[in-house]
Design an enzyme around this catalytic site. Structure first.
Site, short mmCIF file in Angstrom:
data_model
loop_
_atom_site.label_atom_id
_atom_site.label_comp_id
_atom_site.label_asym_id
_atom_site.label_seq_id
_atom_site.Cartn_x
_atom_site.Cartn_y
_atom_site.Cartn_z
N ASP A 78 6.34 -24.42 2.52
CA ASP A 78 6.89 -24.78 3.81
C ASP A 78 8.39 -24.77 3.57
OD1 ASP A 78 8.10 -26.12 5.95
OD2 ASP A 78 6.22 -27.10 6.45
N HIS A 79 9.07 -23.73 4.07
CA HIS A 79 10.46 -23.55 3.62
C HIS A 79 11.37 -24.68 4.09
CE1 HIS A 79 10.73 -21.49 7.53
NE2 HIS A 79 11.99 -21.88 7.52
N LYS B 174 15.01 -27.01 2.04
CA LYS B 174 16.38 -27.18 2.55
C LYS B 174 17.08 -28.32 1.82
CE LYS B 174 15.48 -25.40 7.18
NZ LYS B 174 16.42 -24.29 7.25
N ARG C 78 0.81 -1.22 0.00
CA ARG C 78 0.00 0.00 0.00
C ARG C 78 0.85 1.27 0.00
NH1 ARG C 78 -3.34 -1.31 5.20
NH2 ARG C 78 -1.18 -1.85 5.68
N GLU D 45 15.79 -24.15 18.81
CA GLU D 45 16.22 -22.77 18.54
C GLU D 45 16.78 -22.17 19.82
OE1 GLU D 45 13.34 -20.60 15.66
OE2 GLU D 45 12.11 -21.80 16.99
N LYS E 171 11.96 -23.09 21.74
CA LYS E 171 12.74 -21.85 21.70
C LYS E 171 13.57 -21.73 22.97
CE LYS E 171 9.73 -19.31 18.66
NZ LYS E 171 10.71 -19.30 17.57
N ASP F 4 2.85 -23.41 15.20
CA ASP F 4 3.91 -22.72 14.48
C ASP F 4 4.93 -23.68 13.87
OD1 ASP F 4 5.10 -20.19 13.70
OD2 ASP F 4 6.73 -20.66 15.08
N LYS G 10 3.00 -19.39 5.10
CA LYS G 10 2.42 -19.90 6.34
C LYS G 10 2.06 -18.71 7.23
CE LYS G 10 5.63 -20.46 10.06
NZ LYS G 10 6.41 -21.25 10.96
N HIS H 30 6.15 -27.82 9.80
CA HIS H 30 7.53 -28.22 9.52
C HIS H 30 7.86 -29.64 10.01
CE1 HIS H 30 7.86 -24.10 8.46
NE2 HIS H 30 7.98 -23.63 9.68
#
Ligand code: NAP
Length: 483
Positions: free
Chosen positions: A177-178, A182, A51, A216, A331, A235, A148, A240
């Site tokens: 889905d990245h 890979k 925008r 992570e 995480k 998530d 996603k 994944h």
């Protein structure tokens, strides 16, 4: 080594949300790297759309900045960035209004592949699909790419699928889905189906259990508002980890073709057992010196959202009945590490008598240092009798394949080029996503109904103690989370 790259046709790629975080960090730098690799045909163009008021030069300055900051290590010849920037244009457009659509229609060219990347909030997917159609911007060969999260439960995923299906065939919809982009994830398929060695052993007769870890070190950071409504289950697990599980567990597809692969993945999801509540551990990270707790970060002292999840899954089919799959993700853990480990059974009989635990483990590392490691038993060198040790037969891609593997294409680079080539193998099909939600929903609904509260775990640890117990009950242990 000679690498064979499948050429791509000339394209017009529109990035809705072209000024957003994902475009800046991943999509635009990824495209630049493909440009450097000579993969963007002469007359291809990238059109940013959002925008905000910006002209072409303003957008080129934005793209240049993004490439400088996130372009990665791939060295490009001098002047390459200028050539890339010449292909950029910008249209100020509103997904929900009329602004900008006729300008975009004028800009699009016939006779080139048209791809539209919806890098905007999912609430805008339906509006974009409708307006693209209204303004005659698409034809049968046009593609859309959607990011996603694809829904937050089965109902919302179905609604999104319906909104897109009103204007596009399934063959035109690329759900990213990245993780599937890979290098090592694709190598998982190459290892399984390209070698005689592994596939005969790939079943419950020989495999004791399988572990999938995505750990992570970061907390939720600036994504707190989104994350707190989602949690690790929505998530990470529903998409994944589920995709990784499917690639490990699926039957060999008849050929490496998008629908053959996706049919087999779907069968795995449909064969998943419902998960018993005592086979799931939810966790939330605590404060540590210099870092806030999860609840402080998301600004809700009573949040019940999980930042960690570990679970034991069963697959009720001929191949896997009796072999548990243990999944965990979280995480603020000890190290950033993603890996899949196939733990084979012990020998029926050891001719060496007391030989200790010498099981073979095949470990596929997704990050860092993508590679594959096979643990084998050998004799400890030197005199003093037959003492056995386990050593890794290690294939780090960077070592084995040299420079090509030191700087492999990022997942987004590969996936965007697959969109242009029209190859959907590494994208989720609508029925796969719905099946994954159909399996996930009862688990989340169960937590809500019971008022389940996640266990706290120390930041920088390996997760809640209960997760250790989850495997200890089965006399098994997690692999160490190490960088
Ligand atoms: P973001 O930083 O908030 O950017 C949103 C983009 O959409 C901006 O360019 C914004 O520009 C544009 N936009 C918002 N409303 C619009 C409208 N009505 N019409 C046209 N453009 C509009 O979001 P993001 O982080 O890039 O995320 C984009 C998508 O990718 C989301 O679906 C997200 O879930 C997904 N995703 C992101 C990441 C990530 O690392 N960022 C990772 C995985 C998935 P204006 O405000 O100027 O319109």
């Amino acid at each position: 080594m000679v690498s064979r790259v499948i050429p791509v046709e000339a394209f017009d790629l529109v990035i809705f949300g072209g000024t957003g975080d994902l475009a800046r960090r991943k999509i635009l730098p990824g495209l630049f790297r493909r440009y450097c690799a000579g993969q963007m045909p002469e007359n291809s163009r990238v059109i940013g759309a959002a925008r905000g008021d910006m002209d072409n030069d303003g957008y080129r300055a934005f793209v240049a900045e993004a490439v400088r900051e996130f372009g990665g290590r791939r060295s490009c010849e001098d002047g390459t960035l200028d050539g890339f920037l010449e292909r950029m244009a910008f249209v100020s457009i509103d997904a929900r209004g009329e602004k900008g659509w006729s300008e975009m229609a004028e800009l699009m060219r016939p006779d080139v592949v048209r791809a539209f990347y919806f890098s905007v909030a999912p609430s805008l997917f339906g509006d974009l699909a409708e307006r693209l159609n209204q303004h005659g911007l698409t034809d049968d060969s046009s593609r859309i790419v959607v990011e996603k999260p694809f829904g937050r439960d089965l109902d919302s995923a179905r609604a999104l699928n319906r909104d897109l299906a009103a204007y596009f065939d399934e063959g035109q919809i690329y759900r990213i889905d990245h993780y599937l982009g890979k290098e090592t994830v694709q190598n998982l398929m190459a290892v399984r189906f390209g070698n005689m060695l592994f596939e005969p052993l790939w079943n419950s007769q020989y495999v004791d259990h399988i572990q999938i870890t995505v750990a992570e070190t970061v907390g939720v950071g600036g994504r707190g508002e989104y994350y707190d409504k989602s949690g690790a289950m929505r998530d990470m697990v529903q998409n994944h980890l589920m995709q990784l599980l499917c690639l490990i567990a699926m039957e060999p597809p008849s050929k490496f073709d998008p629908d053959a692969v996706r049919d087999e993945k779907l069968k795995v999801i449909r064969a998943l057992d419902p998960v018993e509540p005592h086979h799931i551990v939810r966790g939330q990270y605590d404060a540590t010196e210099g870092a806030e707790s999860y609840r402080e970060e998301v600004g809700d002292p009573r949040s019940r959202t999980e930042s960690y999840i570990a679970m034991k899954l069963g697959i009720s089919n001929w191949r896997w009945a009796g072999t548990p799959f243990y999944l965990r993700t979280g995480k603020r853990l000890k190290a950033r590490s993603s890996e899949i480990t196939i733990v084979f059974k012990e020998l029926n009989h050891s001719i060496f008598g007391e030989a200790g635990d010498h099981r073979n483990e095949l470990s596929i590392r997704l990050q860092p240092n993508e590679g594959i490691e096979l643990g084998v038993t050998i004799k400890e060198p030197g005199p003093g009798g037959m003492r056995l040790i386990n050593v890794p037969l290690d294939m780090s891609f960077a070592q084995a394949l040299g420079a090509d593997a030191e700087d492999p294409p990022d997942a987004y680079e590969r996936l965007i080029m697959d969109v242009i080539r029209g190859n959907q193998t590494l994208f989720m099909r609508g029925d796969e996503v719905e099946a994954a939600w159909a399996w996930t929903d009862p688990i989340i609904n169960g937590w809500d109904a019971r008022g389940d509260v996640p266990k706290t775990y120390e930041s920088g640890s390996e997760g809640p103690v209960d997760a250790v117990q989850l495997l200890a009950r089965d006399t098994r242990v997690w692999r160490k989370v190490s960088p």
